[in-house]
Write a protein that holds these residues in place. Structure first.
Motif, PDB file in Angstrom:
ATOM      1  N   LEU A 197      10.283  24.717   6.034  1.00  0.00           N
ATOM      2  CA  LEU A 197      10.470  23.489   4.675  1.00  0.00           C
ATOM      3  C   LEU A 197       9.821  22.499   4.688  1.00  0.00           C
ATOM      4  N   PHE A 198       8.804  22.573   4.113  1.00  0.00           N
ATOM      5  CA  PHE A 198       7.647  21.074   3.836  1.00  0.00           C
ATOM      6  C   PHE A 198       8.304  20.430   2.838  1.00  0.00           C
ATOM      7  N   TYR A 199       8.698  19.146   4.077  1.00  0.00           N
ATOM      8  CA  TYR A 199       8.318  17.560   3.404  1.00  0.00           C
ATOM      9  C   TYR A 199       7.044  16.812   3.383  1.00  0.00           C
ATOM     10  N   ASP A 200       7.074  16.338   1.501  1.00  0.00           N
ATOM     11  CA  ASP A 200       6.083  15.561   1.499  1.00  0.00           C
ATOM     12  C   ASP A 200       6.607  14.285   0.237  1.00  0.00           C
ATOM     13  N   GLN A 201       6.303  13.220   0.643  1.00  0.00           N
ATOM     14  CA  GLN A 201       6.623  12.256  -0.149  1.00  0.00           C
ATOM     15  C   GLN A 201       6.012  11.360   0.137  1.00  0.00           C
ATOM     16  N   THR A 202       5.560  10.649  -1.143  1.00  0.00           N
ATOM     17  CA  THR A 202       4.364   9.213  -1.114  1.00  0.00           C
ATOM     18  C   THR A 202       5.740   8.041  -0.877  1.00  0.00           C
ATOM     19  N   PHE A 203       5.142   6.472  -0.365  1.00  0.00           N
ATOM     20  CA  PHE A 203       6.116   5.593  -0.001  1.00  0.00           C
ATOM     21  C   PHE A 203       5.093   4.279  -0.395  1.00  0.00           C
ATOM     22  N   THR A 204       5.921   3.384  -0.960  1.00  0.00           N
ATOM     23  CA  THR A 204       5.603   1.814  -0.707  1.00  0.00           C
ATOM     24  C   THR A 204       5.811   1.128  -0.175  1.00  0.00           C
ATOM     25  N   ALA A 205       4.517   0.877   1.149  1.00  0.00           N
ATOM     26  CA  ALA A 205       5.407   0.395   2.339  1.00  0.00           C
ATOM     27  C   ALA A 205       5.746  -1.547   1.468  1.00  0.00           C
ATOM     28  N   PRO A 206       7.113  -1.609   2.025  1.00  0.00           N
ATOM     29  CA  PRO A 206       7.975  -3.160   1.682  1.00  0.00           C
ATOM     30  C   PRO A 206       7.323  -4.328   1.833  1.00  0.00           C
ATOM     31  N   ALA A 207       7.562  -5.223   1.171  1.00  0.00           N
ATOM     32  CA  ALA A 207       7.638  -6.778   1.221  1.00  0.00           C
ATOM     33  C   ALA A 207       7.550  -7.049   2.724  1.00  0.00           C
ATOM     34  N   ALA A 216       0.991  -1.065   0.152  1.00  0.00           N
ATOM     35  CA  ALA A 216       0.285  -0.122   0.208  1.00  0.00           C
ATOM     36  C   ALA A 216       0.661   1.255  -0.036  1.00  0.00           C
ATOM     37  N   MET A 217       0.410   2.127  -0.399  1.00  0.00           N
ATOM     38  CA  MET A 217       1.108   3.668  -0.255  1.00  0.00           C
ATOM     39  C   MET A 217       0.642   4.559   0.857  1.00  0.00           C
ATOM     40  N   TYR A 218       1.737   5.540   0.904  1.00  0.00           N
ATOM     41  CA  TYR A 218       1.369   6.126   2.647  1.00  0.00           C
ATOM     42  C   TYR A 218       2.212   6.974   2.253  1.00  0.00           C
ATOM     43  N   ARG A 219       2.343   8.512   3.086  1.00  0.00           N
ATOM     44  CA  ARG A 219       2.680   9.326   2.707  1.00  0.00           C
ATOM     45  C   ARG A 219       3.216  10.023   4.186  1.00  0.00           C
ATOM     46  N   ALA A 220       4.317  10.448   3.963  1.00  0.00           N
ATOM     47  CA  ALA A 220       4.719  11.754   5.092  1.00  0.00           C
ATOM     48  C   ALA A 220       5.582  12.859   4.803  1.00  0.00           C
ATOM     49  N   SER A 221       5.209  13.376   5.472  1.00  0.00           N
ATOM     50  CA  SER A 221       4.742  15.118   5.198  1.00  0.00           C
ATOM     51  C   SER A 221       4.761  15.649   6.433  1.00  0.00           C
ATOM     52  N   GLY A 222       5.801  16.569   6.488  1.00  0.00           N
ATOM     53  CA  GLY A 222       5.541  17.779   7.675  1.00  0.00           C
ATOM     54  C   GLY A 222       6.726  19.330   7.577  1.00  0.00           C
ATOM     55  N   TRP A 223       6.542  19.318   8.220  1.00  0.00           N
ATOM     56  CA  TRP A 223       7.623  21.181   8.847  1.00  0.00           C
ATOM     57  C   TRP A 223       8.483  21.090   9.636  1.00  0.00           C
ATOM     58  N   LEU A 224       9.575  21.531   8.673  1.00  0.00           N
ATOM     59  CA  LEU A 224      10.802  21.509  10.048  1.00  0.00           C
ATOM     60  C   LEU A 224      11.661  23.046   9.168  1.00  0.00           C
ATOM     61  N   PHE A 225      12.139  23.170  10.450  1.00  0.00           N
ATOM     62  CA  PHE A 225      12.580  24.556  10.822  1.00  0.00           C
ATOM     63  C   PHE A 225      13.859  23.866  11.220  1.00  0.00           C
ATOM     64  N   ALA A 226      14.946  25.052  11.060  1.00  0.00           N
ATOM     65  CA  ALA A 226      16.681  24.581  10.939  1.00  0.00           C
ATOM     66  C   ALA A 226      17.196  26.286  11.241  1.00  0.00           C
ATOM     67  N   SER A 228      12.202   4.795   3.844  1.00  0.00           N
ATOM     68  CA  SER A 228      12.368   5.098   3.283  1.00  0.00           C
ATOM     69  C   SER A 228      11.985   7.005   3.417  1.00  0.00           C
ATOM     70  N   SER A 229      13.325   7.597   2.252  1.00  0.00           N
ATOM     71  CA  SER A 229      13.568   8.543   3.061  1.00  0.00           C
ATOM     72  C   SER A 229      12.924   9.594   1.901  1.00  0.00           C
ATOM     73  N   ASN A 230      13.542  10.543   3.302  1.00  0.00           N
ATOM     74  CA  ASN A 230      12.672  11.948   1.905  1.00  0.00           C
ATOM     75  C   ASN A 230      13.576  13.145   2.568  1.00  0.00           C
ATOM     76  N   SER A 231      14.733  13.676   2.648  1.00  0.00           N
ATOM     77  CA  SER A 231      15.646  14.288   3.325  1.00  0.00           C
ATOM     78  C   SER A 231      16.236  15.467   1.941  1.00  0.00           C
ATOM     79  N   THR A 232      16.878  16.232   2.696  1.00  0.00           N
ATOM     80  CA  THR A 232      17.260  17.577   2.226  1.00  0.00           C
ATOM     81  C   THR A 232      18.386  18.525   3.127  1.00  0.00           C
TER      82      THR A 232
END
Length: 546
Positions: free
Chosen positions: A478-488, A431-441, A466-470
């Motif tokens: 900064l808004f982080y928003d990425q969709t990932f597929t749950a692995p086997a 299934a597809m899952y979405r990880a999102s959130g705001w980060l402030f450095a 499953s990584s969404n880094s920058t």
């Protein structure tokens, strides 16, 4: 139950006191004649008037569901033959509506199919779009039939419950379906006026303010500070978004209306017309809402060409996708607004559509609605419960906040991969899952930061990330928003916001509105909403014997 132990008679959308007598006749048509009286007291005066107007708005030949409390054997679908009501008011004492209705029986739901005759037309558009044929019967329908080719389905959860939307309805097909008369009204489009009184017909008074139009997924009403308040149902509640409409450019939006009337008022579709005097001339705005739709459709019109626009009352960044705009980031409710038109337009700076030198502007407004948040405590407004820290400390801080007043402050130690992590939640492999959130450095983090998902098996053992880094900008959210597929073999997951590598001790990272959700389902993405608008098909419902 009606007052004083009377049964209820539901005549289409009109609730009435069930009468003792139901006169039936046979022959070429099976007739049913009903008559009764509604009165104030015990009802309110507004309720009596609404039922009087509703009876007189019934259209000969119209198919309606009819249900009884004490005579359920008569439940079924009927066509209206004639209807009348006599209104009597004794000033400051009583109000009565003595009504009569003659019906022809079509049949019970066990012997009657309801056939939705769809136009099949696609809106003329400037983007070579073919649209997507879709349709939504009432909640509680069954045995949906489109012949040799089946439509696909999706479910949208609204205030009335989960409604099934059929997608890819075959061309030149009028779907048939069954529905118990008691379920026919669930998920319907309805219009209410002052005092939340539902309006049962079209030729009835409607207040210019205080009205609302809803299908359980979208609720539209007026606003004291904008043209429209368009509310999207998500997460168990309506989320409001204010919009302006103007027929003289952005400097002069319409904030009040002189009149409102209904052009169509059926369970499957309502059209409401608003009128504004311009001295000279006038503007009209037609709003259309369909059962099962996540968008409100608008048509703004004037007599003399000018600059017409529909736009957010408060600026909110959007991405322009030529035929529509969608918000760049989630809002505080986790949604992203979307707006578009079938015709070429210029994007408004606030987020919206503009068309110059024209007498008409069509548009649609909707939202990519958020799915339920799987993790607890995404905003840290009360505490840090539901989160643990690794290679860092996690505290609640009001020094920075994207939404609300508080955020979660991560302070690194000297160890590697400082992170805040939620408790494990159940997921489904593939299934597809979405990880999102705001980060402030507040200061540079050269090793980068991200909002990621950690996956675990059924024994809660770690599988992968499953990584969404920058590398985040300094001193800005900064808004982080990425969709990932749950692995086997994935059975559980956690949401993680983290710093990469080993940044050293004392590095700060704030996180806010951090959410792990199921991905937006196909059918609710902004592109889908656009396609549904382009292929929005007017519907007429007929009863046919099986």
């Amino acid at each position: 139950m009606a007052l004083f132990n009377w049964g209820d008679l539901q005549l289409g959308r009109i609730p009435l006191r069930e009468t003792f007598t139901a006169s039936e006749s046979g022959g070429s048509d099976r007739g049913l004649d009903l008559e009764g009286q509604e009165s104030y007291p015990p009802l309110t005066r507004a309720q009596v008037i609404a039922r009087h107007d509703g009876i007189n708005s019934l259209i000969p030949g119209q198919v309606i569901p009819v249900t009884f409390t004490d005579k359920p054997e008569r439940n079924g679908y009927y066509t209206v033959s004639s209807a009348s009501s006599t209104y009597t008011e004794y000033l400051n004492e009583t109000v009565t509506a003595s009504w009569k209705v003659s019906l022809d029986r079509v049949g019970s739901d066990a012997e009657t199919d309801l056939q939705s005759r769809l136009t099949g037309a696609v809106r003329l558009n400037d983007f070579a779009l073919t649209g997507e044929r879709w349709h939504a019967p009432p909640i509680g329908h069954y045995a949906y039939y489109t012949g040799a080719t089946n439509a696909t389905t999706m479910s949208r959860t609204g205030a009335d419950g989960a409604i099934t939307v059929y997608r890819g309805v075959p061309a030149n097909v009028s779907p048939r379906w069954g529905c118990a008369p008691t379920s026919y009204l669930t998920g319907r489009v309805k219009v209410t006026t002052t005092g939340s009184q539902e309006v049962y017909g079209v030729d009835v008074p409607l207040a210019a303010t205080g009205w609302s139009m809803s299908n359980g997924l979208v609720n539209v009403t007026t606003s004291a500070s904008a043209t429209l308040d368009v509310q999207t149902y998500s997460g168990g509640a309506y989320a409001s978004k204010l919009w302006n409409a103007s027929v003289a450019g952005s400097a002069s939006s319409i904030t009040s209306w002189d009149g409102a009337t209904l052009l169509r008022n059926d369970p499957e579709m309502c059209i409401l017309r608003l009128t504004k005097g311009l001295s000279p001339g006038r503007a009209t705005l037609d709003l259309t809402l369909r059962r099962g739709s996540r968008i409100i459709e608008g048509y703004l019109q004037v007599g003399t060409a000018n600059t017409l626009c529909a736009y957010r009352s408060t600026a909110e960044a959007a991405t322009n996708n030529t035929s529509y705009l969608v918000a760049t980031n989630d809002d505080a409710d986790g949604n992203k607004y979307a707006i578009g038109s079938a015709r070429t337009f210029t994007a408004h700076a606030n987020g919206g559509v503009i068309k110059a030198a024209t007498t008409g502007l069509d548009f649609w407004i909707g939202a990519v609605a958020s799915q339920a948040t799987l993790n607890s405590n995404p905003t840290f407004e009360v505490d840090t419960a539901g989160w643990t820290a690794t290679s860092a400390t996690l505290t609640r801080s009001n020094a920075q906040a994207k939404y609300g007043t508080w955020s979660g402050l991560l302070t690194s130690t000297a160890a590697a991969a400082p992170r805040g992590e939620t408790s494990q939640v159940a997921v489904t492999t593939g299934a597809m899952y979405r990880a999102s959130g705001w980060l402030f450095a507040p200061a540079a983090i050269p090793t980068g930061a991200g909002v990621n998902i950690n996956w675990f098996d059924a024994a809660h053992a770690y599988l992968s990330t499953s990584s969404n880094s920058t590398v985040p900008a300094t001193g800005a959210w900064l808004f982080y928003d990425q969709t990932f597929t749950a692995p086997a073999n994935a059975a559980y997951a956690t949401l993680v916001y983290s710093m990469g590598g080993t940044p050293g001790a004392g590095v700060l990272l704030y996180g806010d509105d951090l959410r792990l959700r199921a991905a937006t389902p196909s059918g609710d993405a902004a592109t889908d909403l656009r396609d549904h608008y382009v292929a929005a098909m007017p519907e007429a419902v007929y009863g046919v014997r099986r």
